[in-house]
Design an enzyme around this catalytic site. Sequence first.
Site, short mmCIF file in Angstrom:
data_model
loop_
_atom_site.label_atom_id
_atom_site.label_comp_id
_atom_site.label_asym_id
_atom_site.label_seq_id
_atom_site.Cartn_x
_atom_site.Cartn_y
_atom_site.Cartn_z
N HIS A 1 0.86 -1.18 0.00
CA HIS A 1 0.00 0.00 0.00
C HIS A 1 0.89 1.23 0.00
O HIS A 1 2.12 1.13 0.08
CB HIS A 1 -0.94 -0.01 1.20
CG HIS A 1 -2.18 -0.82 0.99
ND1 HIS A 1 -3.14 -0.50 0.06
CD2 HIS A 1 -2.61 -1.97 1.58
CE1 HIS A 1 -4.10 -1.39 0.08
NE2 HIS A 1 -3.81 -2.30 1.00
N ASP B 1 0.12 6.88 -3.55
CA ASP B 1 -1.00 6.48 -4.41
C ASP B 1 -1.34 7.53 -5.46
O ASP B 1 -1.48 7.22 -6.65
CB ASP B 1 -2.25 6.22 -3.56
CG ASP B 1 -2.23 4.86 -2.89
OD1 ASP B 1 -1.31 4.08 -3.15
OD2 ASP B 1 -3.16 4.57 -2.11
#
Length: 385
Positions: A135, A165
Site C-alpha cells: 500500500h 497512491d
Amino acid sequence: MTVELGQGTGPLRGIKVIELAGIGPGPHACTILADLGADIIRIERPGGQMLGGGSHDLLTRGRPSVALDLKQPAAVETVLRLAEDADVFVEGMRPGVTERLGLGPDVLLARNPRLVYGRMTGWGQDGPLAHAAGHDLTYIATTGVLHGLGQDPARPHFPINLVGDFGGGSTYLVIGILSALLEARTSGQGQVVDAAIVDGTAHLAVMLSGMAAAGLHHERRGTNLLDGGVPFYDVYETKDGRHVAIGALEPQFFAELVTLLGVEDRCPGQAEMGRYDEMRALFTEVIATRTMAEWAELAEGTDACLAPVLTPTEARSHPHLVAREATVEVDGVPQPTPAPRFSRTRPTLTTPPAAKAGQQTREALLAWGVDDVDVLLENGAAVQA
C-alpha cells in the site's frame, strides 16, 4: 455547476476510456481523465468492490458503472468489443491478472493497435517485488521518501495516501496515458504504460536528489530547508491552540514576515544559522500572542507567506478558494472542482458516483454500441443494479 449524465466538456472530450475497476490510484487517474472530459466506461464486478463504492465515492464520479462477470466468456468478449473502439484501457490489477482474464495487452492491442493500455501497480510489472502486496505506506517507505517526512528526528511521520497512491501513482499514470495518446497520433500505434507507484514516488523526489548531490539536503529529519530545519519555513501554534504555516524563504518575504510579526528590530538575520534557535523561540513567543484568525487577517494579501492551517471544512469557505470555485457541491456532497483550468474547453462534472455497481449497465453499453445487452443480462454476463 450543472451535472448531467454523459460525456464532459473538457479538452479530452472524444477520448474513449475503458476502466477495469480497482481501488485507489487507478480510479483516481480515471477521475482526472473523466473530469477533463474523457468518455469513460467503468467495468465493475457484480456486487462492486470490497473497498469503496457508493454514491459518496468521489473516485468514481464522471462515468457510468457497468457490472460484468468476467468469469464468463461473453463478458470478456464484450470488453474486447468495447476495446476495438476505445482509445485507452486502464487496469490496476497485480501483474498477470488481466492476462489470465483474457484481457492482457497483447490481446487488446491485437484488436486495436492504436490502444493505449495503462497499467497501475505499486511495484511495477517486473522486479523482485512485482507480485507482492503493498500500500501507499510501503511504497513510499521503500523509495526512501517516507524517511524524510516530518520534523521529528526520532521517527518519520507519514501523510495520508497523497504522496504515493496519488502523487507517484495516479498522476504519473495520467501523464503516461496522455503522452502515449499524443505519440499515437503520429505513429498510429498504441503501447503499454507501466505506471508503478515506486517509480513515480522516486521521481517526485528529483529535486531533493539534486539538492543532496550538491550537499544542500541531509537525511536527518528537521535539519533541512523544507522540513522545518529553518525557523522561517515551519508551523507555529497560535494563542487559541490552532496553527499558522510560515514559508518565507526569499529574503524579501522574510523581511515582510518579521515586519508583520513586529520583531524586525530584534530578530536575527535570515542567514545567521547559528542563531536559528533564538529566531525560532522568538517566532514561537510572538505567534502565541494572537489567535489563528487574527494572524490570518493581518497577513491577508501580504508577501509575508503566513497562512492559517485550516481544516478541510474551513478551507471550502476561504474567500480565495470560493472565488476560484475550488469546491462545488453536487447532490449535497462538497467536492473538488476539476483541475486545472482551461480558457476554452472548461471541464464540467457529469455522471455522479453510482450508488450500486452496475447502475448504468444497460444505458452505458448501448451508448458504446453493444447491441446484445439484453442477451448479456439474461445469461448473467452483465448485471443491471
